[in-house]
Design a protein around this motif. Structure first.
Motif, PDB file in Angstrom:
ATOM      1  N   THR A   1      44.702   1.602  25.293  1.00  0.00           N
ATOM      2  CA  THR A   1      43.267   1.888  25.198  1.00  0.00           C
ATOM      3  C   THR A   1      42.479   0.740  24.583  1.00  0.00           C
ATOM      4  O   THR A   1      41.429   0.353  25.107  1.00  0.00           O
ATOM      5  CB  THR A   1      43.040   3.170  24.370  1.00  0.00           C
ATOM      6  OG1 THR A   1      43.796   4.242  24.940  1.00  0.00           O
ATOM      7  CG2 THR A   1      41.565   3.539  24.349  1.00  0.00           C
ATOM      8  N   VAL A   2      42.964   0.189  23.495  1.00  0.00           N
ATOM      9  CA  VAL A   2      42.221  -0.855  22.780  1.00  0.00           C
ATOM     10  C   VAL A   2      42.357  -2.174  23.536  1.00  0.00           C
ATOM     11  O   VAL A   2      43.457  -2.526  23.988  1.00  0.00           O
ATOM     12  CB  VAL A   2      42.749  -0.998  21.339  1.00  0.00           C
ATOM     13  CG1 VAL A   2      41.979  -2.081  20.588  1.00  0.00           C
ATOM     14  CG2 VAL A   2      42.645   0.342  20.610  1.00  0.00           C
TER      15      VAL A   2
ATOM     16  N   ALA B   1      43.097  -7.203  20.145  1.00  0.00           N
ATOM     17  CA  ALA B   1      42.996  -6.259  19.034  1.00  0.00           C
ATOM     18  C   ALA B   1      44.042  -5.162  19.139  1.00  0.00           C
ATOM     19  O   ALA B   1      44.519  -4.643  18.115  1.00  0.00           O
ATOM     20  CB  ALA B   1      41.593  -5.650  18.999  1.00  0.00           C
ATOM     21  N   SER B   2      44.431  -4.796  20.370  1.00  0.00           N
ATOM     22  CA  SER B   2      45.410  -3.724  20.533  1.00  0.00           C
ATOM     23  C   SER B   2      46.749  -4.086  19.899  1.00  0.00           C
ATOM     24  O   SER B   2      47.418  -3.224  19.316  1.00  0.00           O
ATOM     25  CB  SER B   2      45.600  -3.423  22.016  1.00  0.00           C
ATOM     26  OG  SER B   2      46.083  -4.570  22.704  1.00  0.00           O
ATOM     27  N   LEU B   3      47.152  -5.362  19.999  1.00  0.00           N
ATOM     28  CA  LEU B   3      48.417  -5.775  19.392  1.00  0.00           C
ATOM     29  C   LEU B   3      48.374  -5.649  17.881  1.00  0.00           C
ATOM     30  O   LEU B   3      49.336  -5.177  17.248  1.00  0.00           O
ATOM     31  CB  LEU B   3      48.735  -7.215  19.797  1.00  0.00           C
ATOM     32  CG  LEU B   3      48.957  -7.459  21.299  1.00  0.00           C
ATOM     33  CD1 LEU B   3      49.146  -8.945  21.575  1.00  0.00           C
ATOM     34  CD2 LEU B   3      50.165  -6.666  21.784  1.00  0.00           C
ATOM     35  N   VAL B   4      47.255  -6.039  17.278  1.00  0.00           N
ATOM     36  CA  VAL B   4      47.124  -5.965  15.822  1.00  0.00           C
ATOM     37  C   VAL B   4      47.149  -4.514  15.359  1.00  0.00           C
ATOM     38  O   VAL B   4      47.862  -4.146  14.408  1.00  0.00           O
ATOM     39  CB  VAL B   4      45.826  -6.660  15.372  1.00  0.00           C
ATOM     40  CG1 VAL B   4      45.646  -6.524  13.857  1.00  0.00           C
ATOM     41  CG2 VAL B   4      45.839  -8.128  15.776  1.00  0.00           C
ATOM     42  N   VAL B   5      46.379  -3.652  16.036  1.00  0.00           N
ATOM     43  CA  VAL B   5      46.318  -2.244  15.635  1.00  0.00           C
ATOM     44  C   VAL B   5      47.667  -1.563  15.863  1.00  0.00           C
ATOM     45  O   VAL B   5      48.121  -0.756  15.040  1.00  0.00           O
ATOM     46  CB  VAL B   5      45.201  -1.520  16.417  1.00  0.00           C
ATOM     47  CG1 VAL B   5      45.160  -0.044  16.036  1.00  0.00           C
ATOM     48  CG2 VAL B   5      43.853  -2.168  16.138  1.00  0.00           C
TER      49      VAL B   5
ATOM     50  N   ALA C   1      51.116   4.380  18.814  1.00  0.00           N
ATOM     51  CA  ALA C   1      51.162   2.934  19.072  1.00  0.00           C
ATOM     52  C   ALA C   1      51.030   2.648  20.567  1.00  0.00           C
ATOM     53  O   ALA C   1      50.319   1.722  20.981  1.00  0.00           O
ATOM     54  CB  ALA C   1      52.463   2.352  18.527  1.00  0.00           C
ATOM     55  N   GLY C   2      51.706   3.440  21.401  1.00  0.00           N
ATOM     56  CA  GLY C   2      51.585   3.254  22.847  1.00  0.00           C
ATOM     57  C   GLY C   2      50.174   3.510  23.336  1.00  0.00           C
ATOM     58  O   GLY C   2      49.656   2.778  24.195  1.00  0.00           O
TER      59      GLY C   2
ATOM     60  N   ARG D   1      38.876   8.379  26.707  1.00  0.00           N
ATOM     61  CA  ARG D   1      40.178   7.971  26.165  1.00  0.00           C
ATOM     62  C   ARG D   1      40.044   7.500  24.721  1.00  0.00           C
ATOM     63  O   ARG D   1      40.967   7.673  23.921  1.00  0.00           O
ATOM     64  CB  ARG D   1      40.791   6.874  27.043  1.00  0.00           C
ATOM     65  CG  ARG D   1      41.136   7.350  28.445  1.00  0.00           C
ATOM     66  CD  ARG D   1      42.244   6.527  29.074  1.00  0.00           C
ATOM     67  NE  ARG D   1      41.925   5.126  29.148  1.00  0.00           N
ATOM     68  CZ  ARG D   1      41.262   4.550  30.151  1.00  0.00           C
ATOM     69  NH1 ARG D   1      40.828   5.298  31.160  1.00  0.00           N
ATOM     70  NH2 ARG D   1      41.029   3.262  30.166  1.00  0.00           N
ATOM     71  N   TRP D   2      38.901   6.915  24.384  1.00  0.00           N
ATOM     72  CA  TRP D   2      38.650   6.558  22.987  1.00  0.00           C
ATOM     73  C   TRP D   2      38.536   7.810  22.123  1.00  0.00           C
ATOM     74  O   TRP D   2      39.028   7.850  20.983  1.00  0.00           O
ATOM     75  CB  TRP D   2      37.373   5.723  22.872  1.00  0.00           C
ATOM     76  CG  TRP D   2      37.601   4.256  23.045  1.00  0.00           C
ATOM     77  CD1 TRP D   2      37.415   3.520  24.161  1.00  0.00           C
ATOM     78  CD2 TRP D   2      38.074   3.351  22.040  1.00  0.00           C
ATOM     79  NE1 TRP D   2      37.741   2.203  23.942  1.00  0.00           N
ATOM     80  CE2 TRP D   2      38.147   2.070  22.636  1.00  0.00           C
ATOM     81  CE3 TRP D   2      38.449   3.492  20.713  1.00  0.00           C
ATOM     82  CZ2 TRP D   2      38.573   0.947  21.943  1.00  0.00           C
ATOM     83  CZ3 TRP D   2      38.876   2.373  20.010  1.00  0.00           C
ATOM     84  CH2 TRP D   2      38.937   1.113  20.635  1.00  0.00           C
TER      85      TRP D   2
END
Length: 378
Positions: free
Chosen positions: A92-93, A97-101, A86-87, A56-57
């Motif tokens: 995945t992240v 960190a996922s919120l920031v990215v 964004a979804g 998935r990465w």
């Protein structure tokens, strides 16, 4: 999720085709639109089709390239894919960190609109809102799907635990209530055997009682632990001893080496046991004939005895010599039907005949070539 991805890419394809692009650019856009569904659906696939975390990465990196690089060629039209990216980041992240990215991906839309890379009349605010709504929708749909899959897995696990607990309780009850009694019967019979001359009928009867008690004890243990497979040859040898002990002449016809699927063999063994039990309990038979026939597609079992009671109007109509209220053959008829077979009984004079026919491949007989029919697993 499939509808959301397909609809968005269809609208994107319409926008790309409407632009005054060169032939090379148009072909490039169509190739990208062919690759994108595989990448997006691979990223959002629910269990059991969900890819491993590492893959998935890889898809996330590929999706990032397919989202930002074509913006240089297709400008505003391609910005609609930012919400899907964004979804995917949120899914995945790892947190936080996922919120920031994801916020960075959402903010990149207005930045591209205000830069010289994208020529559009739309405002940065509209791009921000559309990206936020699409990303939130993608995350919500996929996250709910994953939660539903986890809930289903938890329910199956809970059901298995409940089954194990119930089986453990039944095992303990059978051991406490029946196991010791059957062992006691076997031991007492074996003790009496030593004091009985071998050539007498009493010695043979006691030997059969001891063997039956030991066999019943083993069957109780097998049922308690879920090991209920039965061999038709073994069951046939068992009923031959029972019939011989009741002074009933037995004729048997069996294929040299019958190879039966486990569900079919178990069902036929239960049928034979029930049929012979009825002969011993409800008839005055002097002869019993057991015939097993097998061809390339089905197997047939017939049990005939000559000691059935005279048929009454009710039994002649129903074709059954079972006592009223009996459920043995009724439950077996259900098992036979569940495997795609047929069970028939006939009562002619003093002769009662039971015939069961089962397909060797129950899944095919039930129109279920994949073998997932519930009845075929029963």
């Amino acid at each position: 999720m499939v509808l959301l991805v397909t609809g968005s890419l269809a609208l994107l394809a319409v926008d790309v085709l409407a632009q005054p692009l060169s032939r090379r650019s148009l072909i490039t856009g169509l190739i990208l639109l062919i690759l994108l569904p595989a990448v997006l659906l691979g990223q959002y696939a629910p269990p059991p089709y969900r890819l491993p975390y590492r893959w998935r990465w890889v898809l996330l990196g590929l999706q990032t390239l397919l989202t930002y690089l074509p913006v240089l060629l297709f400008e505003y039209s391609w910005l609609s894919l930012l919400g899907f990216l964004a979804g995917a980041v949120l899914l995945t992240v790892p947190r936080p960190a996922s919120l920031v990215v994801a916020l960075a991906v959402v903010a990149s839309g207005p930045l591209l609109v205000h830069s010289s890379l994208v020529n559009t009349t739309r405002t940065g605010t509209s791009v921000l809102l559309s990206t936020t709504i699409t990303g939130s929708s993608v995350y919500a749909v996929v996250h709910l799907t994953l939660l539903a899959a986890r809930l289903q897995a938890a329910q199956k696990h809970t059901a298995r635990l409940a089954e194990h607990r119930e089986r453990a309780r039944i095992t303990q009850d059978l051991h406490d209530l029946l196991g010791s009694s059957l062992v006691s019967i076997a031991l007492r019979s074996e003790t009496a055997l030593r004091d009985t001359p071998e050539s007498t009928a009493a010695h043979r009867a006691l030997r059969d009682i001891a063997a039956l008690a030991r066999g019943a004890h083993d069957e109780v243990r097998a049922v308690a632990h879920g090991h209920t497979s039965a061999s038709l040859q073994t069951e046939l040898s068992h009923v031959q001893r029972l019939l011989a002990g009741a002074a009933i002449t037995t004729r048997t016809t069996l294929p040299p080496q019958p190879r039966l699927p486990a569900p079919v063999g178990n069902c036929l063994s239960a049928l034979l046991r029930e049929a012979v039990g009825n002969v011993l309990q409800h008839s005055r038979a002097s002869q019993c004939e057991v015939v097993v026939e097998q061809d390339s597609s089905c197997v047939r079992l017939s049990v005939t005895n000559d000691g059935a009671p005279a048929a009454t109007s009710d039994s002649a109509t129903s074709g059954s010599a079972q006592p009223r209220g009996g459920t043995g053959l009724a439950s077996l008829r259900f098992r036979v039907l569940a495997l795609g077979g047929a069970l028939e009984t006939s009562h002619t004079g003093e002769h009662f005949r039971l015939v069961a026919e089962l397909p060797l491949d129950p899944a095919v007989a039930l129109g279920d070539a994949d073998g997932v029919h519930e009845g075929a697993r029963a």
